[in-house]
Motif scaffolding. Structure first.
Motif, PDB file in Angstrom:
ATOM      1  N   SER A 183     -26.152 -24.029  13.211  1.00  0.00           N
ATOM      2  CA  SER A 183     -26.909 -23.978  14.461  1.00  0.00           C
ATOM      3  C   SER A 183     -26.039 -23.415  15.572  1.00  0.00           C
ATOM      4  N   SER A 242     -33.005 -20.515  14.508  1.00  0.00           N
ATOM      5  CA  SER A 242     -32.471 -21.880  14.592  1.00  0.00           C
ATOM      6  C   SER A 242     -31.934 -22.296  13.226  1.00  0.00           C
ATOM      7  N   CYS A 243     -31.204 -23.395  13.233  1.00  0.00           N
ATOM      8  CA  CYS A 243     -30.738 -23.993  11.984  1.00  0.00           C
ATOM      9  C   CYS A 243     -31.933 -24.549  11.219  1.00  0.00           C
ATOM     10  N   THR A 244     -32.884 -25.116  11.961  1.00  0.00           N
ATOM     11  CA  THR A 244     -34.088 -25.663  11.344  1.00  0.00           C
ATOM     12  C   THR A 244     -34.812 -24.582  10.538  1.00  0.00           C
ATOM     13  N   LYS A 279     -23.656 -26.592  20.577  1.00  0.00           N
ATOM     14  CA  LYS A 279     -22.784 -26.456  19.407  1.00  0.00           C
ATOM     15  C   LYS A 279     -21.493 -25.686  19.737  1.00  0.00           C
ATOM     16  N   ALA A 288     -24.437 -27.458  10.624  1.00  0.00           N
ATOM     17  CA  ALA A 288     -24.725 -27.205  12.050  1.00  0.00           C
ATOM     18  C   ALA A 288     -23.609 -27.735  12.952  1.00  0.00           C
ATOM     19  N   GLU A 289     -22.979 -28.824  12.505  1.00  0.00           N
ATOM     20  CA  GLU A 289     -21.980 -29.473  13.355  1.00  0.00           C
ATOM     21  C   GLU A 289     -20.569 -29.223  12.833  1.00  0.00           C
ATOM     22  N   GLY A 342     -30.313 -20.565  18.111  1.00  0.00           N
ATOM     23  CA  GLY A 342     -30.014 -19.659  17.009  1.00  0.00           C
ATOM     24  C   GLY A 342     -29.449 -20.398  15.825  1.00  0.00           C
ATOM     25  N   ALA A 389     -34.017 -32.392  12.504  1.00  0.00           N
ATOM     26  CA  ALA A 389     -34.078 -30.985  12.078  1.00  0.00           C
ATOM     27  C   ALA A 389     -33.796 -30.811  10.592  1.00  0.00           C
ATOM     28  N   THR A 390     -33.024 -31.728  10.017  1.00  0.00           N
ATOM     29  CA  THR A 390     -32.677 -31.612   8.601  1.00  0.00           C
ATOM     30  C   THR A 390     -33.834 -32.092   7.720  1.00  0.00           C
ATOM     31  N   ASP A 410     -25.871 -28.811   5.400  1.00  0.00           N
ATOM     32  CA  ASP A 410     -26.239 -28.637   6.796  1.00  0.00           C
ATOM     33  C   ASP A 410     -24.931 -28.672   7.573  1.00  0.00           C
TER      34      ASP A 410
END
Ligand SMILES: *Cc1c(COP(=O)(O)O)cnc(C)c1O
Length: 376
Positions: A180, A58-60, A185, A158-159, A192, A87-88, A156
């Motif tokens: 992420s 995960s990104c986490t 996403k 993720a997006e 993942g 998560a951040t 971060d």
């Protein structure tokens, strides 16, 4: 007969993803058990223009390991935007450090550089820049602040698949970046993530951390320190390889969908959409509409309107300080104000023009009736 619901996100899975995942399930064992993971990391490194990539669960997890590898722990502070997904912030807490929340800019909805600088203390050990909804943080300003104070800037991203800052991919500009691949996403492996860096030493530390403290080439089954286990599976990586081979198409579609929204909604003076400064490219993960304060619209009303028309809209991230999980901290004013009157609009690969139009119709109706209300 009612029309099918318009979902807010949905992955694009073709025969290629199915074929690769099937191959991994059938053949990806024994001496081939990491083959898709290695290929996914190589393809991602090429895409993101950073040499060192580690696929994670995960990104986490990627964020947790990256912060740990920087030595962040008890007594340390990490500066991040109040507008963020949990998560951040969670990994900062897990390491015993203190998240320091600062306000966002009203146009990019990302970290306000002057607030970051004001929040820096002798204990500050990192700045986490979250590129919200594909919008970019002001990386020039943040990197300059980081340099001035000797503090690493972490992204971060993720997006922010498909987002660039002065031609450089988001996630490749800071000390490290995290991604992420959750099902919502732009690029997905189900669950993942990815850890990305230019720093070879940091990469090696995270690599050992990610493998229970074992160093590559070290003594067999011999942990040298207590690490983590945040690895991606080969089957997930197989799906990721197929997605990466289609990445240009996936990003182009996100941008096309946003352009369709902008075409119909961009002219409204009481509505703001995701910005795209001249020196940036927005991957437009999540098209977002912020309604002007004078319309008097609240999030609850917006959600209700969308739901009644069969559309899944999504709330703008609540300021993390508002959750009460971080003590008695007042929410950052802009983070709070924008979340009250903003909404994420649906965006997924196979969305039709009719779907986009249906969403636009709701937005236009809401704005029109609010404007009438204001005028009356
Ligand atoms: C999705 C997301 C994450 C978390 O990703 P996971 O893979 O679910 O851990 C972190 N930060 C941001 C900004 C996200 O949007």
């Amino acid at each position: 007969m009612s029309a099918p619901r318009i979902l807010y996100t949905k992955p694009s899975i073709t025969e290629r993803e199915v074929e690769y995942a099937t191959d991994a399930a059938r053949n990806g064992w024994g001496d081939r058990c990491y083959a898709y993971i290695e290929r996914f990391e190589q393809l991602f490194a090429a895409h993101i223009e950073a040499p060192y990539c580690i696929a994670t669960s995960s990104c986490t997890g990627a964020m947790h390991m990256g912060l740990a590898a920087l030595g962040i722990g008890a007594g340390d502070e990490v500066v991040l935007a109040d507008t963020n997904w949990i998560a951040t912030a969670a990994p900062i807490k897990h390491l015993g450090a203190t998240p320091v929340f600062v306000d966002i800019l009203p146009d990019s909805w990302c970290l306000a550089p002057e607030r970051v600088e004001a929040a820096i203390t002798a204990r500050t050990r990192a700045i986490v820049a979250t590129h919200l909804y594909g919008n970019l943080c002001d990386m020039d300003a943040l990197l300059a602040i980081g340099e001035r104070h000797g503090i690493p800037v972490i992204e971060d991203a993720a997006e922010a698949i498909g987002s660039n800052w002065r031609g450089k991919p988001a996630g490749s500009l800071g000390r490290f970046g995290t991604f992420s691949f959750h099902g919502t996403k732009t690029l997905t492996t189900g669950e993942g993530g990815m850890f990305v860096t230019h720093d070879r030493e940091l990469y090696q530390r995270v690599l050992a951390l990610s493998n229970h403290g074992r160093t590559p080439g070290g003594k067999q089954f011999w942990p040298e320190f207590i690490g983590f286990k945040y690895k991606m599976s080969n089957i997930q990586a197989a799906i990721g390889c197929a997605q990466l081979e289609r990445i240009d198409e996936l990003i182009a579609r996100k941008r096309e969908i946003f352009a369709a929204y902008r075409q119909r909604l961009g002219g409204l003076t009481t509505l703001t959409l995701n910005p795209e400064p001249v020196h940036a490219r927005n991957g437009y993960w999540m098209p977002t509409a912020v309604f002007a304060p004078e319309l008097g619209l609240r999030r609850e009303r917006l959600l209700k309107e969308f739901a009644s028309r069969g559309i899944d809209a999504r709330v703008f991230f609540y300021p993390l300080t508002e959750t009460g999980l971080f003590g008695d901290v007042a929410p950052a004013p802009t983070s709070h104000a924008i979340a009250e009157r903003a909404i994420n609009l649906p965006s997924y690969h196979d969305m039709s023009r009719a779907d986009i139009d249906a969403v636009c119709d709701v937005v236009l109706d809401i704005v029109q009736s609010a404007e009438t209300g204001v005028a009356a």
